[in-house]
Design a protein around this motif. Structure first.
Motif, PDB file in Angstrom:
ATOM      1  N   LEU A 104       0.902  -1.193  -0.073  1.00 16.81           N
ATOM      2  CA  LEU A 104       0.145   0.015  -0.095  1.00 16.81           C
ATOM      3  C   LEU A 104       0.812   1.141  -0.088  1.00 16.81           C
ATOM      4  O   LEU A 104       0.703   2.280  -0.722  1.00 16.81           O
ATOM      5  N   GLU A 107       2.451   2.749  -3.229  1.00 14.32           N
ATOM      6  CA  GLU A 107       1.524   3.280  -4.205  1.00 14.32           C
ATOM      7  C   GLU A 107       1.768   5.000  -4.183  1.00 14.32           C
ATOM      8  O   GLU A 107       1.286   5.459  -5.033  1.00 14.32           O
ATOM      9  N   TYR A 200       3.012  -3.715 -15.294  1.00 16.72           N
ATOM     10  CA  TYR A 200       1.727  -3.022 -14.990  1.00 16.72           C
ATOM     11  C   TYR A 200       1.075  -2.414 -16.029  1.00 16.72           C
ATOM     12  O   TYR A 200      -0.164  -2.490 -16.258  1.00 16.72           O
ATOM     13  N   GLU A 201       1.925  -1.662 -16.748  1.00 14.90           N
ATOM     14  CA  GLU A 201       1.346  -1.006 -18.075  1.00 14.90           C
ATOM     15  C   GLU A 201       0.582  -2.075 -18.995  1.00 14.90           C
ATOM     16  O   GLU A 201      -0.563  -2.099 -19.405  1.00 14.90           O
ATOM     17  N   ALA A 204      -2.665  -3.545 -17.443  1.00 12.27           N
ATOM     18  CA  ALA A 204      -3.735  -2.444 -17.534  1.00 12.27           C
ATOM     19  C   ALA A 204      -4.365  -2.588 -19.009  1.00 12.27           C
ATOM     20  O   ALA A 204      -5.495  -2.689 -19.140  1.00 12.27           O
ATOM     21  N   ILE A 205      -3.514  -2.683 -19.959  1.00 12.71           N
ATOM     22  CA  ILE A 205      -4.123  -2.981 -21.351  1.00 12.71           C
ATOM     23  C   ILE A 205      -4.753  -4.449 -21.563  1.00 12.71           C
ATOM     24  O   ILE A 205      -5.892  -4.319 -21.977  1.00 12.71           O
ATOM     25  N   ASP A 206      -4.142  -5.304 -20.814  1.00 13.95           N
ATOM     26  CA  ASP A 206      -4.895  -6.435 -21.081  1.00 13.95           C
ATOM     27  C   ASP A 206      -5.939  -6.807 -19.996  1.00 13.95           C
ATOM     28  O   ASP A 206      -6.483  -7.935 -20.040  1.00 13.95           O
ATOM     29  N   VAL A 208      -6.518  -5.743 -16.510  1.00 12.75           N
ATOM     30  CA  VAL A 208      -6.351  -5.815 -15.068  1.00 12.75           C
ATOM     31  C   VAL A 208      -7.033  -4.271 -14.732  1.00 12.75           C
ATOM     32  O   VAL A 208      -6.431  -3.293 -14.862  1.00 12.75           O
ATOM     33  N   ARG A 209      -8.069  -4.493 -13.837  1.00  9.97           N
ATOM     34  CA  ARG A 209      -8.842  -3.168 -13.673  1.00  9.97           C
ATOM     35  C   ARG A 209      -8.648  -2.588 -12.217  1.00  9.97           C
ATOM     36  O   ARG A 209      -8.889  -1.427 -11.908  1.00  9.97           O
ATOM     37  N   SER A 210      -8.550  -3.505 -11.201  1.00  8.31           N
ATOM     38  CA  SER A 210      -8.288  -2.829  -9.906  1.00  8.31           C
ATOM     39  C   SER A 210      -7.163  -3.257  -9.202  1.00  8.31           C
ATOM     40  O   SER A 210      -6.545  -4.072  -9.767  1.00  8.31           O
ATOM     41  N   ARG A 211      -6.604  -2.347  -8.136  1.00  3.72           N
ATOM     42  CA  ARG A 211      -5.408  -2.533  -7.682  1.00  3.72           C
ATOM     43  C   ARG A 211      -5.318  -4.132  -6.905  1.00  3.72           C
ATOM     44  O   ARG A 211      -4.193  -4.346  -7.092  1.00  3.72           O
ATOM     45  N   TRP A 212      -6.503  -4.612  -6.566  1.00  2.00           N
ATOM     46  CA  TRP A 212      -6.387  -6.039  -6.111  1.00  2.00           C
ATOM     47  C   TRP A 212      -6.194  -7.107  -7.322  1.00  2.00           C
ATOM     48  O   TRP A 212      -5.354  -8.084  -6.755  1.00  2.00           O
ATOM     49  N   GLU A 214      -4.326  -6.423  -9.915  1.00  2.00           N
ATOM     50  CA  GLU A 214      -2.925  -6.403 -10.321  1.00  2.00           C
ATOM     51  C   GLU A 214      -2.269  -6.893  -9.238  1.00  2.00           C
ATOM     52  O   GLU A 214      -1.029  -7.660  -9.722  1.00  2.00           O
ATOM     53  N   TYR A 217      -2.289 -10.807  -9.818  1.00  2.14           N
ATOM     54  CA  TYR A 217      -1.773 -11.243 -11.276  1.00  2.14           C
ATOM     55  C   TYR A 217      -0.343 -11.028 -11.659  1.00  2.14           C
ATOM     56  O   TYR A 217       0.330 -11.280 -12.373  1.00  2.14           O
ATOM     57  N   ILE A 218       0.208  -9.738 -10.991  1.00  3.49           N
ATOM     58  CA  ILE A 218       1.500  -9.174 -11.417  1.00  3.49           C
ATOM     59  C   ILE A 218       2.333  -9.055 -10.406  1.00  3.49           C
ATOM     60  O   ILE A 218       3.351  -9.720 -10.357  1.00  3.49           O
TER      61      ILE A 218
END
Lengths: 307, 299
Positions: A104, A107, A200-201, A204-206, A208-212, A214, A217-218
């Motif tokens: 956290l 960020e 991360y970039e 986001a393109i693929d 992934v919509r929320s920080r959780w 992300e 998966y990343i």
């Protein structure tokens, strides 16, 4: 210190030269490691099969020290239970918290991040100042907690926090949690900085919509080796809880309610001069920690494979 | 996400760190998390604030009932009293300070160099047995250090280094934690492709270590410096140092902290002073970490 080793001007796959250079780089660490850690560990293991009071010659007693642990030590199982209880509760909690906080905090922009990191690393910086908690939980009405509760009208008589079996282990767990996050927390912070930002970039393109998302998966898969480090450090610190307990609750504590293995080992070794038995207890503790280390390693491996 | 996408993105244009990750963040969430973190942070930092406040309390505030957390009439008298509390020592205070500083700094340098070199070999070399050696190092971390003090003492006396600076430095160099930390970081932050490239350019292991690994791994060894300095600064050796001239500050500080309630203000002042060097190292290291991070990740 280290000298710059011979640059092998030979060829790309310089097998022999590279191996020699590797061993040279490894040598300083390994030689001191063998001298200061490996030989002492070895001799401690050997000693666990002897009866040794630090004065007379050690007498070989086979596995008697180990037998004694399980059959002839009135406090061993209580102490073992306490150690496991502390470890199983505070270990995972501290591991998760130190990651979550680091994640956290990571960020935030630079300055905010530095300030927040400092706040969470502060307990590690105050050094041996955990006795402050003793002041806070002191059993008379001078203790801050008692004082606060009395003035708010929750209690009328001061509570003997550290002597009362109902409270002392909870307090110790809180203090341990407070203390133990430092190393893992900072390791996590710098580990997170190492995660490739391009991922991360791409994420986001693929989609992934929320920080959780992300995180799952990343971030987590990229952090695996730091997480392993952090987990091992937690295992190490949580199974070796000692000064916190002895400072706050004393040794032995009321009804051995919060005594753990390391203070027991120290007591057996330093006060009773039974080095053989102390060594056997250490070997036992080691295998217990090694077991948890292996389980944790396997669990973290699984995390990668699912992805 | 596929490696293809990663490549595509990489080709578009180089971005600064701050430009990433906006897609998955909501403003409200950020504010909420900040408030929660700040509250939790206040809890963890409270004892440190207490230490600092108490060190400035005059005697009557130390003994006051009900006890006060914050200081009302701050005074320096606890700090001023320190020298007179210490003047019974046979050796001047500066000597202890020098010892502590010398041991901490040289210990940190030796440990960081040795541990990162070993970690590099464990992580990237091709020598046989590196895996098993690393496992041994890792598991040694779990062995209870108290039990090791007796065999260590015997070894140190056999090689004749008891009661010298070396008993501080020898065990500090091979601390397994540092090697483990560096190995994990090098695993993540140094791509194997980079190793290949360096090998093809004809760089030997020594040069790769010094000119490629160490700069990339700067954030990690800065972090390690922090841990290592903190540990060495608070070292109290068990029965291996007898000469007063060789003792470190923590050993002297116990003289003050054992002084009972009347001295509790000065004890806190001493604790606060003891805290300062690790805090300074923290800020130096942390600012370096943050500066290099963004450029280091993947080259």
């Amino acid at each position: 210190m280290k000298t710059k080793t011979i640059p092998t001007s030979k060829s790309k796959l310089s097998g022999a030269g590279e191996n020699t250079a590797s061993w040279l780089l490894l040598a300083p660490f390994m030689s001191f490691f063998i001298l200061c850690t490996l030989i002492p560990v070895g001799s401690s293991v050997v000693l666990s099969f002897f009866d040794y009071d630090m004065v007379s010659t050690p007498i070989f007693t086979g596995i008697q020290n180990y037998m004694r642990m399980f059959t002839d030590d009135s406090v061993f199982f209580t102490v073992l239970g306490n150690t496991l209880r502390f470890a199983v509760i505070t270990g995972p909690l501290s591991f998760l918290l130190s990651f979550l906080l680091a994640w956290l905090i990571n960020e935030f922009p630079h300055t905010v991040r530095s300030i927040l990191s400092f706040l969470f690393y502060a307990p590690a910086l105050v050094g041996n100042a955990y006795y402050i908690w003793q002041v806070a939980f002191s059993g008379d009405s001078f203790g801050y907690v008692n004082n606060l509760l009395i003035s708010l009208g929750f209690i009328t008589e001061p509570i003997q926090w550290l002597k009362d079996v109902a409270y002392n282990s909870t307090i110790i767990m809180v203090v341990q949690l407070w203390m133990s996050m430092g190393v893992s927390f900072l390791a996590n912070i710098s580990g997170l900085q190492n995660v490739n930002t391009e991922l991360y970039e791409a994420g986001a393109i693929d989609g992934v919509r929320s920080r959780w998302h992300e995180l799952w998966y990343i971030t987590l898969p990229s952090m695996k080796s730091i997480l392993l480090f952090s987990a091992v450090m937690q295992i190490q610190s949580v199974f070796s809880i000692s000064v916190v307990v002895t400072t706050l609750a004393g040794y032995p504590s009321v009804n051995n309610s919060v005594d753990t293995l390391v203070p027991l080992i120290q007591d057996v070794g330093t006060a009773r001069y039974e080095m053989g038995y102390a060594a056997a207890l250490s070997v036992f503790l080691f295998f217990m920690m090694a077991f948890f280390r292996i389980v944790v390693g396997k669990a973290l491996d699984l995390m990668g494979k699912q992805d | 996400m596929t490696t293809n996408t990663v490549k595509k993105v990489r080709m578009l244009r180089p971005k600064k760190r701050s430009e990433y990750r906006r897609y998955t963040r909501s403003k409200g969430g950020t504010v909420l998390y900040f408030s929660l973190l700040f509250l939790a942070g206040m809890f963890t930092v409270l004892p440190m604030i207490y230490c600092i406040c108490t060190s400035f309390k005059p005697l009557d505030e130390l003994l006051i009932f009900p006890p006060r957390f914050l200081v009302h009439r701050p005074t320096l008298e606890n700090y001023i009293a320190l020298p007179s509390l210490l003047n019974t020592l046979r050796v001047p205070m500066e000597r202890y300070f020098f010892n502590s500083l010398f041991i901490s700094i040289s210990g940190v340098i030796l440990h960081v160099m040795a541990a990162s070199a070993a970690a590099f070999v464990f992580s990237k070399s091709q020598i046989k047995g590196r895996k098993i050696l690393f496992l041994i190092v890792q598991f040694a971390l779990l062995y209870n250090s108290y039990t090791l003090s007796v065999p260590q003492y015997l070894i140190f006396s056999k090689i004749g280094i008891v009661d010298t600076y070396l008993v501080y430095l020898f065990p500090a160099i091979p601390s397994a934690m540092g090697c483990f930390l560096m190995k994990q970081f090098i695993d993540v932050s140094v791509p194997n492709a980079l190793m290949e490239a360096a090998r093809i350019d004809g760089a030997g292991m020594g040069r790769i270590y010094w000119q490629i690994i160490m700069p990339i791994a700067k954030p990690s060894w800065m972090t390690l410096t922090l841990f290592s300095f903190r540990d060495l600064w608070s070292t109290v050796p068990s029965g291996t140092i007898f000469s007063e001239e060789l003792k470190l500050i923590p050993q002297v500080m116990t003289n003050i902290t054992n002084g009972g309630i009347a001295r509790s203000g000065s004890a806190m002042a001493a604790t606060v002073l003891m805290m300062l060097p690790p805090i300074i190292v923290y800020f130096i290291a942390q600012s370096n970490v943050i500066e290099t991070m963004s450029s280091s990740g993947i080259k």
